[in-house]
Every structure is written in C-alpha cells, then in structure tokens.
Design an enzyme around this catalytic site. Structure first.
Site, PDB file in Angstrom:
ATOM      1  N   GLU A  55      10.692  -5.220   5.129  1.00 18.44           N
ATOM      2  CA  GLU A  55      10.595  -6.027   3.796  1.00 18.44           C
ATOM      3  C   GLU A  55      10.737  -6.624   2.589  1.00 18.44           C
ATOM      4  O   GLU A  55      10.787  -6.956   1.765  1.00 18.44           O
ATOM      5  CB  GLU A  55       9.345  -7.245   4.675  1.00 18.44           C
ATOM      6  CG  GLU A  55      10.280  -7.175   6.485  1.00 18.44           C
ATOM      7  CD  GLU A  55       9.147  -5.838   6.993  1.00 18.44           C
ATOM      8  OE1 GLU A  55       8.825  -5.240   6.409  1.00 18.44           O
ATOM      9  OE2 GLU A  55       8.974  -6.209   8.812  1.00 18.44           O
ATOM     10  N   GLY A  71      -4.774  -1.489   4.902  1.00 18.55           N
ATOM     11  CA  GLY A  71      -4.596  -3.326   4.327  1.00 18.55           C
ATOM     12  C   GLY A  71      -4.914  -4.178   4.345  1.00 18.55           C
ATOM     13  O   GLY A  71      -4.615  -4.917   4.174  1.00 18.55           O
ATOM     14  N   ARG A  72      -5.432  -4.800   6.287  1.00 15.22           N
ATOM     15  CA  ARG A  72      -6.105  -5.720   6.031  1.00 15.22           C
ATOM     16  C   ARG A  72      -7.581  -6.103   5.609  1.00 15.22           C
ATOM     17  O   ARG A  72      -7.707  -6.767   6.006  1.00 15.22           O
ATOM     18  CB  ARG A  72      -5.659  -6.199   8.279  1.00 15.22           C
ATOM     19  CG  ARG A  72      -6.639  -4.145   8.656  1.00 15.22           C
ATOM     20  CD  ARG A  72      -6.139  -4.723  10.548  1.00 15.22           C
ATOM     21  NE  ARG A  72      -6.910  -4.002  10.982  1.00 15.22           N
ATOM     22  CZ  ARG A  72      -5.697  -2.399  11.401  1.00 15.22           C
ATOM     23  NH1 ARG A  72      -4.608  -2.398  10.783  1.00 15.22           N
ATOM     24  NH2 ARG A  72      -6.451  -1.272  11.780  1.00 15.22           N
ATOM     25  N   LYS A  94       9.367  -0.873  14.367  1.00 14.88           N
ATOM     26  CA  LYS A  94      10.020  -0.794  12.487  1.00 14.88           C
ATOM     27  C   LYS A  94      10.866   0.662  12.976  1.00 14.88           C
ATOM     28  O   LYS A  94      12.317   0.180  12.579  1.00 14.88           O
ATOM     29  CB  LYS A  94       9.132   0.296  12.008  1.00 14.88           C
ATOM     30  CG  LYS A  94       7.952  -0.923  11.150  1.00 14.88           C
ATOM     31  CD  LYS A  94       6.800   0.083  10.958  1.00 14.88           C
ATOM     32  CE  LYS A  94       6.455  -0.716  10.028  1.00 14.88           C
ATOM     33  NZ  LYS A  94       4.635  -0.435   9.030  1.00 14.88           N
ATOM     34  N   LYS A 153       0.539  -1.075   0.304  1.00 16.51           N
ATOM     35  CA  LYS A 153      -0.539  -0.285   0.087  1.00 16.51           C
ATOM     36  C   LYS A 153       1.464   0.851  -0.032  1.00 16.51           C
ATOM     37  O   LYS A 153       0.819   2.180  -0.910  1.00 16.51           O
ATOM     38  CB  LYS A 153      -0.598   0.205   1.079  1.00 16.51           C
ATOM     39  CG  LYS A 153      -2.146   1.238   1.176  1.00 16.51           C
ATOM     40  CD  LYS A 153      -3.157   1.195   2.032  1.00 16.51           C
ATOM     41  CE  LYS A 153      -3.221   2.135   2.476  1.00 16.51           C
ATOM     42  NZ  LYS A 153      -4.728   2.100   4.025  1.00 16.51           N
ATOM     43  N   HIS A 175      -5.096 -33.829  17.565  1.00 14.77           N
ATOM     44  CA  HIS A 175      -5.086 -34.540  17.959  1.00 14.77           C
ATOM     45  C   HIS A 175      -3.053 -33.565  18.434  1.00 14.77           C
ATOM     46  O   HIS A 175      -2.571 -34.166  18.992  1.00 14.77           O
ATOM     47  CB  HIS A 175      -3.928 -35.055  16.742  1.00 14.77           C
ATOM     48  CG  HIS A 175      -5.497 -36.245  16.712  1.00 14.77           C
ATOM     49  ND1 HIS A 175      -5.193 -37.288  17.484  1.00 14.77           N
ATOM     50  CD2 HIS A 175      -6.147 -36.429  15.664  1.00 14.77           C
ATOM     51  CE1 HIS A 175      -6.219 -38.232  17.155  1.00 14.77           C
ATOM     52  NE2 HIS A 175      -7.076 -36.420  15.903  1.00 14.77           N
ATOM     53  N   GLU A 186      -4.783  -6.679  14.826  1.00 13.11           N
ATOM     54  CA  GLU A 186      -4.134  -5.604  14.397  1.00 13.11           C
ATOM     55  C   GLU A 186      -5.099  -3.978  14.850  1.00 13.11           C
ATOM     56  O   GLU A 186      -5.273  -2.598  14.710  1.00 13.11           O
ATOM     57  CB  GLU A 186      -3.605  -5.205  12.581  1.00 13.11           C
ATOM     58  CG  GLU A 186      -3.022  -4.574  12.611  1.00 13.11           C
ATOM     59  CD  GLU A 186      -2.036  -4.179  11.338  1.00 13.11           C
ATOM     60  OE1 GLU A 186      -2.305  -4.434  10.369  1.00 13.11           O
ATOM     61  OE2 GLU A 186      -0.610  -4.828  11.182  1.00 13.11           O
TER      62      GLU A 186
HETATM   63  O1  F6P Z   1       3.437  -3.029   9.751  1.00 10.24           O
HETATM   64  C1  F6P Z   1       1.952  -2.829   9.809  1.00 10.24           C
HETATM   65  C2  F6P Z   1       1.184  -3.006   7.958  1.00 10.24           C
HETATM   66  O2  F6P Z   1       1.412  -1.223   8.567  1.00 10.24           O
HETATM   67  C3  F6P Z   1       0.301  -3.697   8.206  1.00 10.24           C
HETATM   68  O3  F6P Z   1      -0.343  -3.008   8.757  1.00 10.24           O
HETATM   69  C4  F6P Z   1       0.313  -3.755   6.450  1.00 10.24           C
HETATM   70  O4  F6P Z   1      -1.085  -4.568   6.274  1.00 10.24           O
HETATM   71  C5  F6P Z   1       1.567  -4.104   6.613  1.00 10.24           C
HETATM   72  O5  F6P Z   1       2.573  -3.066   7.424  1.00 10.24           O
HETATM   73  C6  F6P Z   1       2.092  -3.707   5.179  1.00 10.24           C
HETATM   74  O6  F6P Z   1       2.266  -2.715   4.793  1.00 10.24           O
HETATM   75  P1  F6P Z   1       2.541  -2.293   2.962  1.00 10.24           P
HETATM   76  O7  F6P Z   1       0.897  -2.020   2.360  1.00 10.24           O
HETATM   77  O8  F6P Z   1       2.022  -0.347   3.121  1.00 10.24           O
HETATM   78  O9  F6P Z   1       3.314  -3.188   2.539  1.00 10.24           O
END
Ligand code: F6P
Length: 546
Positions: free
Chosen positions: A216, A272-273, A509, A210, A389, A358
């Site tokens: 990452e 995002g979620r 972060k 987003k 199990h 979240e």
């Molecule tokens: O660190 C949390 C977060 O901001 C989430 O809310 C989001 O879904 C995820 O990181 C990824 O963010 P982006 O889509 O901006 O890479």
C-alpha cells in the site's frame, strides 16, 4: 502443535479466579459500593499525571488479590525487567522490544549488543528536530524555492495510525498555517482526495514504512512521486526536496529514489504499532514542534517509569490489564469499548485497535501450545457524546457484557467552557448509569405504566473504568498511549503469547499478491481458487471497465 492443557489454566490462581467469578456473578456493583463507602477512592490509582478509577469494575478484594497473584505467578516482574533490559522477548522474530528506549532521556544508557541505543535514539531525534524546524521556519523549500505548506504522510498500520492519531489529538498545539494529510489505503481515492487542491511546489511527502516493502505504502509513494513530478515539470531532482523517508531499510529507500540523507531511521527493536514516538512521528513533530514532541516523549517516559517501579497494586497498566483480563477470561466479555470524551481523540480507538489486537490476537503460547483460554478482546469505540446517540443502547440494555474505558480531561481546550462541563457531565453520568442502573421499583416510583416498566429498567452492574487527566497535552497523550502499551504487554505475559509479532497478517498479503497478478494479466487468467473466489474475480473482471 501440543494441545495439552497450558500452564496458565493449571495455575491454582486460575482455578480460584474461576470459582470466584461464580460468586461475583451473583454480586451487584450496588452491593459492592454499599458495603464499602470508600470504594470509589480505594479502587483508584494515580501515575504519570493520569488518574485511574476502576471501582466500577466488578472486582472485590479477593478478585484483585488473586489477579495480582496470577500476574506474579506468570513471571510478570521478570518479563518486565527483561523487556526494559533489551532482552529478545519477541521470541518468534528473535528481537528485543524496546519502545521504552525511544523515550529515555538524553544521557541515560541502554546497551543492546554492545551499542547504546539511547544515544542512537537521540541522534535521530536531533536530526528530526533540525529538519522539522527548517520546514516550520520556511528554510526548507521545495524544488521551485517555495515554502512548504503541506505535509502528506504516507504509511499504513503502525506507520500511519500513530501519526494520524497524534496529529488529531494534538491539533491544539499544531501549526495552523500548515496543512497535514495522511494517506494509508491502497484505494487510490485516499491519495487523490489527500492531494486535491494542493500545490506540489508547496508539498512535502513523508514516506513512512519500517520495512519499505509494504504494498500500500509503495503504491501510494509512487503515485505521490508521479503527481509531484507531473506538477513540477518532470525534473527528477525535485524528489530530493519533496520526499523524505522514515524506515529501517536504507536500501529500499535508495531504490525508491529517495536520497538516504533525507531518511530518518529507526531499528528492528521498535515494533510498527509501538513506533509513533520514533522517527515515524516526524509529521507529528513538524505539526507540534520539537519541544512539544519532547514533552510527549516525557509523558511516555513518565508512564514507563511508573510501570517499571510501582508495586503492582498501585500500578496503572497492571491494574488496567488485570481488570481487562478478569472481564475477558472470567466474566465472559468479548470486547472493550474505548470512549474518549474528547473530540481530539477521535482516532484513538482506531489507534488502539492495532495496538491491542495486532499485539494480543494470538492463539499459540510461547512454548507452541494452542491456548485453552480467550486472548485479546475486540477493541472499538467512538468519542463521547456521539456514541451515546448510537450504540450505547446496547451497552446499557443489550444482552452482552461490554466493559468500557471512559477517558476525560478536566481542563478544556476549547473556549466553550460550559460545553466542557456538559461533556464531562455526560462522561460521569454514563459510568454511573452503567454501574447502578435503575431498578423496576425506581421506575414504578416515577409513575411509569406497568407495561413499560421492564423496558425502562436498567439492570446496571455493567463495568467501566475511568481515566482522568488534567488536560489533553502532548505529555498526557504520551502517558495515555504508554498506559495502553504496557497494559497490552501485561495481558500478553499472563496469556503467555508473543505480543510483538504479527504473523496473522501474512497469509492475506501473499494471496493478494497472487490475485493482483491475475487481475493485471493481459489475457483472461486461469483461476485456481475456490469456486466462490473464482466467481467473484470473474464478475470483477467482467464489470471493472477498461
Ligand atoms: O501488515 C501489518 C504491518 O506489518 C504492521 O505491523 C505494520 O505496522 C504495518 O504493516 C506497516 O508496515 P511497514 O511500516 O513496514 O510499512
């Protein structure tokens, strides 16, 4: 911060529920069922193709009435209307919360700041569909003219969990002659394993972020680009054929080197979620095809309409939320186990962890007070019957109260129909065993030696809900996800928190960025952390090798 009592705990319904919880604590589900032979039918509701049985929850008429009154008193009708109208209910980020617009049918209108967002949504959906068809049909080829056979989606959190969950859930509807992989972790093994054995000439990367600033995702996208160019002779022009982006940040996408013609956008009013049905779902659409994707959106929308228009006492998300709240705030449960009896839903609990935790892992109210009650519980789970199990022992006989959500489907997707009966028999048996248990007298009547009676007794009275649908189709998956989305919203409204921000992820972060620069320094860095962190970093630097 204001630490005065919050409005919620001052409400008469709150006090009444607390008093009532004391009475319910002395009432067994066996008694509740014995007193009302129709309880199993009465405490159920249906909508958008889903059936919810909440009769095995430890609620009675009074608890339900008070919970419904509490939701009214907390302004749920107005808050729901505000969300659907596009008001900026995400107060701390000053944003609308309009995932419901992502699944509104073509032709409907919803204006935000003078713009019809539904038209925008369908413009992107149509572009996604055209692109997905070209990839699926072999017209979109790689740099060397080869057909795309592998799709690797790169993202994390909401830009990964939805796509991977939906891909796994809807495998039965997916293209079996294409390979799909998902890379999220900054651990380089995630990327390396995902591309092992793949031909770069046949591989398309979808970079989903987003913000297009997430560490990452950018690290993995850079690794993908290097891997791709390495395998294709180093020609930068290959990026245009092997990379597309999904983002709200066109500048970031351009800076990375992806042509914005190959970008699919969404908007800041999609959290995002809450984004798996936006362009973030591009990999899902390529896997299952645009028609199935639209069917999934229709499932979401059917649940949206049910939630918006159905009286609370028959409203699935409202009932589910209030029962969860009752368990959490009045019966002392700290967790919810999500137990899908469907192997295809193996990533559903992980998906729900972000959606629920979240969203509702907050401790400050919308008017900036420290809450004086528990908010979001811990969600976790595994598909049945595997969990039976391993951890079900604790749910049946442990000292903690673990409310369970069982999820099952009537029609199997595998040709092994008898095994489906076995699967569902287990689902029904677990709910029954948890609720009713087995008394010491029943154990004795089986001839069990007295020394073992206590060990073989099941107290029961352990709450669960069961969600049943006809079949795990794209439509059913959409309805199921929307059910949880709205349930999270309802709980957030009662708790008076902002379910749509996530400030709690920021501190880690920032510290990671600072630490990364120390780990990357040419000469031994001067460490200014606490003594524990300093020592850990020192040992790491000593032992990491060159
Ligand atoms: O660190 C949390 C977060 O901001 C989430 O809310 C989001 O879904 C995820 O990181 C990824 O963010 P982006 O889509 O901006 O890479």
């Amino acid at each position: 911060m204001d630490t005065q009592p919050t409005a919620l705990t001052q409400r008469p319904q709150w006090a009444a529920l607390q008093a009532h919880a004391g009475r319910i604590a002395r009432t067994h589900l066996r008694e509740l069922f014995a007193a009302d032979p129709a309880r199993g039918q009465r405490l159920s509701a249906e909508g958008a193709g889903l059936y919810l049985d909440y009769s095995k929850q430890r609620v009675d008429e009074d608890a339900l009435r008070l919970l419904l009154e509490l939701a009214e008193a907390c302004g749920l009708p107005a808050r729901t209307a505000a969300m659907f109208a596009g008001e900026r209910i995400n107060r701390t980020e000053d944003r609308s919360v309009l995932h419901v617009a992502l699944r509104m049918p073509k032709g409907e209108r919803l204006e935000v700041d003078g713009v019809d967002v539904v038209a925008q949504v369908h413009e992107v959906l149509d572009r996604m569909a055209a692109f997905a068809e070209r990839v699926r049909g072999g017209q979109w080829t790689g740099h060397s003219g080869k057909r795309i056979r592998n799709v690797v989606s790169i993202g994390i959190g909401g830009s990964d969990l939805g796509p991977v969950m939906a891909y796994e859930a809807l495998r039965d509807f997916s293209r079996r002659d294409m390979h799909f992989a998902f890379v999220s972790n900054v651990d380089g093994t995630d990327f390396s394993e995902a591309v092992r054995g793949l031909d770069p000439a046949e591989t398309l990367f979808i970079v989903c972020s987003k913000t297009f600033t997430t560490l990452e995702t950018l690290a993995n996208a850079h690794a993908a680009r290097a891997w791709c160019l390495d395998g294709l002779g180093g020609d930068d022009a290959a990026v245009a054929k092997h990379f597309v982006a999904v983002s709200t940040n066109a500048d970031g996408v351009r800076d990375f080197g992806i042509d914005t013609d190959n970008m699919f956008g969404f908007w800041d009013w999609v959290g995002g979620r809450y984004s798996m049905d936006s362009a973030i779902g591009l990999s899902t659409m390529i896997a299952i095809g645009p028609e199935n994707f639209r069917d999934m959106l229709a499932g979401f929308h059917a649940m949206d309409v049910h939630f918006r228009d159905t009286p609370f006492e028959r409203n699935l998300p409202v009932l589910m939320a209030l029962v969860a709240l009752w368990n959490n705030n009045f019966l002392g449960a700290e967790t919810v186990a999500v137990l899908p009896y469907a192997q295809y839903l193996k990533r559903f609990p992980a998906y729900l962890q972000q959606l629920t935790m979240e969203s509702n892992g907050k401790s400050v109210t919308l008017d900036d007070r420290r809450v004086d009650y528990q908010t979001g519980p811990v969600y976790w789970g595994e598909p049945g019957t595997n969990g039976q199990h391993s951890f079900y022992q604790l749910i049946h006989q442990g000292t903690r109260l673990v409310p369970c959500d069982f999820i099952g489907f009537c029609e199997p997707l595998s040709p092994l129909h008898e095994q489906h009966d076995l699967l569902m028999a287990n689902l029904f048996a677990q709910g029954e065993a948890l609720a009713f248990g087995k008394t010491a007298d029943e154990v004795r009547a089986e001839g069990v030696a007295e020394a073992l009676v206590a060990h073989k007794t099941f107290e029961g009275n352990r709450p669960s809900s069961t969600i049943l649908a006809q079949k795990l189709t794209p439509h059913a998956l959409g309805a199921l996800v929307a059910l949880y989305e709205h349930s999270v919203f309802v709980q957030g409204v009662v708790w008076d928190i902002d379910s749509f921000d996530q400030w709690g992820v920021e501190l880690g972060k920032v510290l990671a960025k600072q630490t990364a620069s120390e780990l990357g320094a040419d000469s031994p860095p001067e460490l200014r952390h606490d003594s524990s962190t300093n020592e850990l970093i020192r040992r790491y630097l000593d032992q990491r090798g060159s």
